[in-house]
Design an enzyme around this catalytic site. Sequence first.
Site, PDB file in Angstrom:
ATOM      1  N   LYS A 189      12.322  23.689  23.338  1.00 57.73           N
ATOM      2  CA  LYS A 189      12.937  24.178  22.092  1.00 57.73           C
ATOM      3  C   LYS A 189      12.000  25.118  21.342  1.00 57.73           C
ATOM      4  O   LYS A 189      12.392  26.191  20.920  1.00 57.73           O
ATOM      5  CB  LYS A 189      13.309  22.999  21.164  1.00 57.73           C
ATOM      6  CG  LYS A 189      14.281  22.019  21.757  1.00 57.73           C
ATOM      7  CD  LYS A 189      14.590  20.883  20.792  1.00 57.73           C
ATOM      8  CE  LYS A 189      13.409  20.033  20.397  1.00 57.73           C
ATOM      9  NZ  LYS A 189      12.796  19.294  21.527  1.00 57.73           N
ATOM     10  N   ARG A 221       0.908  19.986  27.753  1.00 55.87           N
ATOM     11  CA  ARG A 221       1.101  21.016  26.713  1.00 55.87           C
ATOM     12  C   ARG A 221      -0.197  21.261  25.949  1.00 55.87           C
ATOM     13  O   ARG A 221      -0.920  20.321  25.604  1.00 55.87           O
ATOM     14  CB  ARG A 221       2.191  20.557  25.740  1.00 55.87           C
ATOM     15  CG  ARG A 221       2.335  21.496  24.542  1.00 55.87           C
ATOM     16  CD  ARG A 221       3.636  21.318  23.817  1.00 55.87           C
ATOM     17  NE  ARG A 221       3.787  20.010  23.198  1.00 55.87           N
ATOM     18  CZ  ARG A 221       4.902  19.615  22.580  1.00 55.87           C
ATOM     19  NH1 ARG A 221       5.956  20.427  22.511  1.00 55.87           N
ATOM     20  NH2 ARG A 221       4.983  18.416  22.052  1.00 55.87           N
ATOM     21  N   ARG A 236      -1.854  18.051  21.154  1.00 54.09           N
ATOM     22  CA  ARG A 236      -1.303  17.267  20.039  1.00 54.09           C
ATOM     23  C   ARG A 236      -1.606  15.784  20.232  1.00 54.09           C
ATOM     24  O   ARG A 236      -1.560  15.281  21.340  1.00 54.09           O
ATOM     25  CB  ARG A 236       0.217  17.473  19.949  1.00 54.09           C
ATOM     26  CG  ARG A 236       0.599  18.715  19.164  1.00 54.09           C
ATOM     27  CD  ARG A 236       2.057  19.069  19.267  1.00 54.09           C
ATOM     28  NE  ARG A 236       2.976  17.950  19.071  1.00 54.09           N
ATOM     29  CZ  ARG A 236       4.305  18.097  18.989  1.00 54.09           C
ATOM     30  NH1 ARG A 236       4.845  19.303  19.077  1.00 54.09           N
ATOM     31  NH2 ARG A 236       5.081  17.045  18.829  1.00 54.09           N
ATOM     32  N   ARG A 241       8.680   8.631  22.343  1.00 52.77           N
ATOM     33  CA  ARG A 241       9.468   9.756  21.789  1.00 52.77           C
ATOM     34  C   ARG A 241      10.734   9.978  22.608  1.00 52.77           C
ATOM     35  O   ARG A 241      11.795  10.276  22.045  1.00 52.77           O
ATOM     36  CB  ARG A 241       8.610  11.028  21.761  1.00 52.77           C
ATOM     37  CG  ARG A 241       7.555  10.977  20.640  1.00 52.77           C
ATOM     38  CD  ARG A 241       6.377  11.889  20.916  1.00 52.77           C
ATOM     39  NE  ARG A 241       6.713  13.277  20.943  1.00 52.77           N
ATOM     40  CZ  ARG A 241       5.990  14.202  21.591  1.00 52.77           C
ATOM     41  NH1 ARG A 241       4.915  13.851  22.270  1.00 52.77           N
ATOM     42  NH2 ARG A 241       6.354  15.449  21.558  1.00 52.77           N
ATOM     43  N   ARG A 297      17.836  15.349  13.953  1.00 49.86           N
ATOM     44  CA  ARG A 297      17.475  14.403  15.012  1.00 49.86           C
ATOM     45  C   ARG A 297      18.228  13.091  14.872  1.00 49.86           C
ATOM     46  O   ARG A 297      18.068  12.211  15.714  1.00 49.86           O
ATOM     47  CB  ARG A 297      15.974  14.119  14.932  1.00 49.86           C
ATOM     48  CG  ARG A 297      15.127  14.952  15.902  1.00 49.86           C
ATOM     49  CD  ARG A 297      13.693  14.576  15.630  1.00 49.86           C
ATOM     50  NE  ARG A 297      12.788  14.743  16.701  1.00 49.86           N
ATOM     51  CZ  ARG A 297      11.951  15.798  16.828  1.00 49.86           C
ATOM     52  NH1 ARG A 297      12.029  16.809  16.005  1.00 49.86           N
ATOM     53  NH2 ARG A 297      11.085  15.819  17.808  1.00 49.86           N
TER      54      ARG A 297
HETATM   55  P1  ADP Z   1       9.803  21.198  22.724  1.00 49.01           P
HETATM   56  O1  ADP Z   1       9.612  22.115  21.553  1.00 49.01           O
HETATM   57  O2  ADP Z   1      11.255  21.077  23.145  1.00 49.01           O
HETATM   58  O3  ADP Z   1       9.170  19.845  22.534  1.00 49.01           O
HETATM   59  P2  ADP Z   1       7.959  23.036  24.095  1.00 49.01           P
HETATM   60  O4  ADP Z   1       8.630  24.349  23.890  1.00 49.01           O
HETATM   61  O5  ADP Z   1       6.762  22.742  23.257  1.00 49.01           O
HETATM   62  O6  ADP Z   1       9.053  21.831  23.984  1.00 49.01           O
HETATM   63  O7  ADP Z   1       7.586  22.920  25.656  1.00 49.01           O
HETATM   64  C1  ADP Z   1       6.906  21.756  26.157  1.00 49.01           C
HETATM   65  C2  ADP Z   1       5.957  22.170  27.291  1.00 49.01           C
HETATM   66  O8  ADP Z   1       6.735  22.623  28.406  1.00 49.01           O
HETATM   67  C3  ADP Z   1       4.997  23.306  26.941  1.00 49.01           C
HETATM   68  O9  ADP Z   1       3.755  23.066  27.580  1.00 49.01           O
HETATM   69  C4  ADP Z   1       5.685  24.544  27.510  1.00 49.01           C
HETATM   70  O10 ADP Z   1       4.741  25.540  27.874  1.00 49.01           O
HETATM   71  C5  ADP Z   1       6.401  23.973  28.737  1.00 49.01           C
HETATM   72  N1  ADP Z   1       7.689  24.638  29.038  1.00 49.01           N
HETATM   73  C6  ADP Z   1       8.639  25.065  28.152  1.00 49.01           C
HETATM   74  N2  ADP Z   1       9.701  25.596  28.794  1.00 49.01           N
HETATM   75  C7  ADP Z   1       9.430  25.489  30.123  1.00 49.01           C
HETATM   76  C8  ADP Z   1      10.143  25.872  31.324  1.00 49.01           C
HETATM   77  N3  ADP Z   1      11.371  26.455  31.265  1.00 49.01           N
HETATM   78  N4  ADP Z   1       9.555  25.607  32.511  1.00 49.01           N
HETATM   79  C9  ADP Z   1       8.332  25.012  32.576  1.00 49.01           C
HETATM   80  N5  ADP Z   1       7.618  24.652  31.509  1.00 49.01           N
HETATM   81  C10 ADP Z   1       8.148  24.877  30.288  1.00 49.01           C
HETATM   82  P1  AMP Z   2       8.263  17.958  17.287  1.00 49.10           P
HETATM   83  O1  AMP Z   2       7.222  18.934  16.846  1.00 49.10           O
HETATM   84  O2  AMP Z   2       9.665  18.477  17.122  1.00 49.10           O
HETATM   85  O3  AMP Z   2       7.997  17.410  18.667  1.00 49.10           O
HETATM   86  O4  AMP Z   2       8.172  16.719  16.279  1.00 49.10           O
HETATM   87  C1  AMP Z   2       6.996  15.952  16.198  1.00 49.10           C
HETATM   88  C2  AMP Z   2       7.232  14.705  15.351  1.00 49.10           C
HETATM   89  O5  AMP Z   2       7.589  15.081  14.004  1.00 49.10           O
HETATM   90  C3  AMP Z   2       8.381  13.789  15.805  1.00 49.10           C
HETATM   91  O6  AMP Z   2       7.993  12.892  16.827  1.00 49.10           O
HETATM   92  C4  AMP Z   2       8.728  13.079  14.488  1.00 49.10           C
HETATM   93  O7  AMP Z   2       7.766  12.084  14.193  1.00 49.10           O
HETATM   94  C5  AMP Z   2       8.547  14.201  13.449  1.00 49.10           C
HETATM   95  N1  AMP Z   2       9.802  14.942  13.224  1.00 49.10           N
HETATM   96  C6  AMP Z   2      10.023  16.263  13.466  1.00 49.10           C
HETATM   97  N2  AMP Z   2      11.278  16.603  13.154  1.00 49.10           N
HETATM   98  C7  AMP Z   2      11.886  15.466  12.704  1.00 49.10           C
HETATM   99  C8  AMP Z   2      13.193  15.143  12.263  1.00 49.10           C
HETATM  100  N3  AMP Z   2      14.163  16.070  12.206  1.00 49.10           N
HETATM  101  N4  AMP Z   2      13.453  13.862  11.897  1.00 49.10           N
HETATM  102  C9  AMP Z   2      12.506  12.929  11.928  1.00 49.10           C
HETATM  103  N5  AMP Z   2      11.250  13.144  12.356  1.00 49.10           N
HETATM  104  C10 AMP Z   2      10.933  14.407  12.749  1.00 49.10           C
END
Ligand code: ADP
Ligand code: AMP
Length: 207
Positions: A14, A123, A153, A164, A89
């Site tokens: 995302k 990541r 992170r 999660r 969420r």
């Molecule tokens: P989200 O925001 O949904 O938690 P991220 O965009 O941070 O996910 O992506 C999570 C991890 O997966 C990152 O290390 C990113 O570089 C990798 N990633 C994202 N999209 C892809 C894809 N289409 N194929 C392989 N790896 C990906």
């Molecule tokens: P993310 O960066 O989207 O992976 O979110 C990291 C963490 O932030 C999550 O595991 C939750 O603890 C908190 N968080 C982010 N967005 C929300 C949401 N919409 N509702 C509740 N918690 C959230």
Amino acid sequence: MKNLVFLGPPGAGKGTQASRISESLSLPHISTGDILRASIRNQTEIGLKAKAYMDAGNLVPDEIVIGIVKERIAQSDCANGYILDGFPRTLAQAEALDTITTITMAVNIDVDGEKLVKRLSGRRVCPACGETTHVSNYDKPECPKCGVTLIQRVDDNEDTIRNRLAVYNKSTQPLIDYYSGKGILKEIDGFQDIDKVTSDIVDAING
Ligand code: ADP
Ligand code: AMP
């Protein structure tokens, strides 16, 4: 008007996709996770309340995140639309969002189980510019965009990742039906390479 929600489990891509599409369509990228992490860094009242939930991989209480989003989308740069990444969420968040704005499309980025654990545990993020990479395709310690040392992170460790994913399955997955029922859901295969996922999302938004 493009008021977009990006749905999908943690690790679906995302943030990666919202950041690219925000640039190409000139829409603000609003990540509640990023806003909460900035609040923790700045030691604000919200950050102090949110930290323990986030470190454990649990959801921050609805009223806190709803307040954050309400304030953010009221700003003038959101007048022509925005991309919400990681919000809503819960069903309560989605219903609250519907009382303050009209969502025009929900994009569900679909990727399953073990793949997500691999993506999240590898990541790496840039604390300065927010660039997100993965150790499997970029294993240098510095950000490819701005050179600052990348970090992992605190919630990207295997136990927290599994929690999660469980939280996602219980509380967030029902939103797929919620937006499908409104006729505004687009399904995207997030298992493809990053560029192909981007072009599928752009096609869905423009189509
Ligand atoms: P989200 O925001 O949904 O938690 P991220 O965009 O941070 O996910 O992506 C999570 C991890 O997966 C990152 O290390 C990113 O570089 C990798 N990633 C994202 N999209 C892809 C894809 N289409 N194929 C392989 N790896 C990906
Ligand atoms: P993310 O960066 O989207 O992976 O979110 C990291 C963490 O932030 C999550 O595991 C939750 O603890 C908190 N968080 C982010 N967005 C929300 C949401 N919409 N509702 C509740 N918690 C959230």
